[in-house]
Enzyme design. Structure first.
Site, PDB file in Angstrom:
ATOM      1  N   ARG A   1       2.104 -32.564  41.561  1.00  0.00           N
ATOM      2  CA  ARG A   1       3.101 -32.985  42.669  1.00  0.00           C
ATOM      3  C   ARG A   1       2.647 -34.318  43.285  1.00  0.00           C
ATOM      4  O   ARG A   1       3.573 -35.008  43.407  1.00  0.00           O
ATOM      5  CB  ARG A   1       3.324 -31.799  43.549  1.00  0.00           C
ATOM      6  CG  ARG A   1       2.227 -31.456  44.388  1.00  0.00           C
ATOM      7  CD  ARG A   1       2.455 -30.358  45.118  1.00  0.00           C
ATOM      8  NE  ARG A   1       1.315 -29.822  45.644  1.00  0.00           N
ATOM      9  CZ  ARG A   1       1.122 -29.012  46.877  1.00  0.00           C
ATOM     10  NH1 ARG A   1       2.053 -28.662  47.278  1.00  0.00           N
ATOM     11  NH2 ARG A   1      -0.198 -28.673  47.192  1.00  0.00           N
TER      12      ARG A   1
ATOM     13  N   HIS B   1      19.252 -39.461  31.184  1.00  0.00           N
ATOM     14  CA  HIS B   1      17.736 -39.527  31.162  1.00  0.00           C
ATOM     15  C   HIS B   1      17.171 -39.299  32.760  1.00  0.00           C
ATOM     16  O   HIS B   1      15.963 -39.086  32.781  1.00  0.00           O
ATOM     17  CB  HIS B   1      17.595 -40.879  31.026  1.00  0.00           C
ATOM     18  CG  HIS B   1      17.532 -40.849  29.418  1.00  0.00           C
ATOM     19  ND1 HIS B   1      18.827 -41.202  28.717  1.00  0.00           N
ATOM     20  CD2 HIS B   1      16.594 -41.338  28.469  1.00  0.00           C
ATOM     21  CE1 HIS B   1      18.530 -41.350  27.422  1.00  0.00           C
ATOM     22  NE2 HIS B   1      17.224 -41.444  27.146  1.00  0.00           N
TER      23      HIS B   1
ATOM     24  N   ASP C   1      18.782 -49.288  27.492  1.00  0.00           N
ATOM     25  CA  ASP C   1      18.016 -48.677  26.631  1.00  0.00           C
ATOM     26  C   ASP C   1      18.777 -48.089  25.442  1.00  0.00           C
ATOM     27  O   ASP C   1      18.193 -46.963  24.695  1.00  0.00           O
ATOM     28  CB  ASP C   1      16.985 -47.593  27.325  1.00  0.00           C
ATOM     29  CG  ASP C   1      15.817 -47.259  25.992  1.00  0.00           C
ATOM     30  OD1 ASP C   1      15.592 -48.109  25.254  1.00  0.00           O
ATOM     31  OD2 ASP C   1      14.976 -46.475  26.546  1.00  0.00           O
TER      32      ASP C   1
HETATM   33 ZN   LIG Z   1      10.941 -46.363  26.183  1.00  0.00          ZN
END
Ligand SMILES: [Zn+2]
Length: 345
Positions: A232, A256, A278
């Site tokens: 954590r 994502h 991306d």
């Molecule tokens: Zn990547």
């Protein structure tokens, strides 16, 4: 009377909210002039500067990282992808070459160089190549989908030969600072004017601090390319968020990162974050089932989620445009378009 090669576009400037008429003469914007608001609210057209995407692997079926492609096919992919991303609102981008064997990385970089040399439109859109790998963490989770057999420690000579293949166009390198020799590599890259982004990493707090001290100033898709479970605190996500010298990129495709994570990261960084698509090569395609060259069937859903058919809980990459990420960001962080697009120092 408007001349044949002159077009007029009406809309609202994203930066100020002002109604304007953009006049395009031939292939040039000849003027942006304020106009009175329309009498009724029709379809709202926002006009903004072109978007800049620092991480994009392909678009509309064109893949920069295709395995076993000929040089001609690779150049074709770069040229056609450029035209497709332009239609989606991205006018500058960093074609992103990912972890692979030496020959494939070299071919992908050579193809980008040749496409820039042969096609002035490509040269005007490619602001630099992003090399994501192969100097990344080999651990499952941080490694993401980068093939383990090609992941390695940084090697300056090897990088220099890739930079030569790219014609000096590599402007951004994602690496994991915990790899042997990475801190020296960061210093050398920064000295050469190449930006370094921390990513696909399992670095300790001190290793992240050392990378920032050496000149790394970005984080690649923070929160992705990470273990499913982390201590954590501290952990490498907190440490990168807390490091003021690092500007993170986020994939705000809605799949994502949970919207709450985008919001909290944006707040933690005082809105000093970058959005990247991306995008995998299936971005910009119709929803449906596709077979990918890395094997396995993937499904692109109407929501833009790209998932493995055999295991729908697993993402198979990102598949929305950067403009859609900006829209999501506005929703997730509760900001207007002007705020979302604002240039920050
Ligand atoms: Zn990547």
């Amino acid at each position: 009377m408007v001349e044949a090669n002159v077009r007029e576009l009406y809309g609202k400037l994203a930066t100020t909210g002002e109604y304007v008429c953009v006049t395009v003469a031939g292939d040039r914007i000849s003027s942006v002039a304020p106009v009175p608001p329309p009498p009724h609210d029709g379809e709202q057209v926002w006009i903004s500067p072109g978007l800049i995407d620092l991480q994009i692997n392909g678009f509309a079926g064109h893949d920069l990282n295709a395995a076993n492609a000929s040089m001609e096919e690779r150049i074709h992919a770069v040229c056609h992808m450029t035209r497709e991303v332009l239609k989606a609102g991205t006018t500058s981008f960093c074609p992103t070459v990912i972890t692979a064997g030496d020959e494939q990385i070299r071919s992908a970089l050579t193809a980008i160089r040749l496409a820039c040399e042969q096609d002035p439109l490509v040269a005007s859109c490619v602001v630099g190549v992003h090399l994501e790998g192969p100097y990344l963490s080999g651990l499952d989770g941080p490694r993401g989908a980068h093939p383990l057999r090609h992941i390695k420690d940084p090697d300056w000579e090897e990088f220099a030969s890739w930079q030569e293949a790219a014609g000096g166009r590599i402007r951004l390198v994602t690496l994991a600072p915990e790899r042997k020799g990475a801190i020296d590599m960061i210093r050398r890259l920064v000295r050469e004017g190449i930006a370094v982004s921390i990513g696909h990493t399992a670095a300790s707090h001190d290793e992240i601090a050392a990378a920032a001290e050496a000149g790394a100033n970005l984080c690649t898709h923070l929160g992705n390319g990470a273990h499913p479970n982390l201590p954590r605190h501290p952990n490498y996500i907190w440490s990168q968020l807390a490091e003021d010298r690092l500007l993170p990129s986020l994939i705000a495709d809605g799949h994502h990162l949970h919207p709450s994570v985008v919001k909290v990261m944006a707040r933690a960084k005082n809105d000093h974050i970058l959005l990247v698509s991306d995008a995998a090569h299936l971005a910009g395609m119709k929803p449906g089932i596709y077979r990918t060259h890395i094997g396995g069937e993937v499904e692109l859903l109407p929501s833009g989620r790209l998932q493995m058919t055999a295991n729908p809980s697993m993402l198979a990459g990102a598949a929305v445009s950067l403009a859609e990420c900006v829209q999501n960001y506005m929703r997730f962080v509760s900001v207007g378009i002007g705020e979302a697009l604002k240039r920050r120092p």
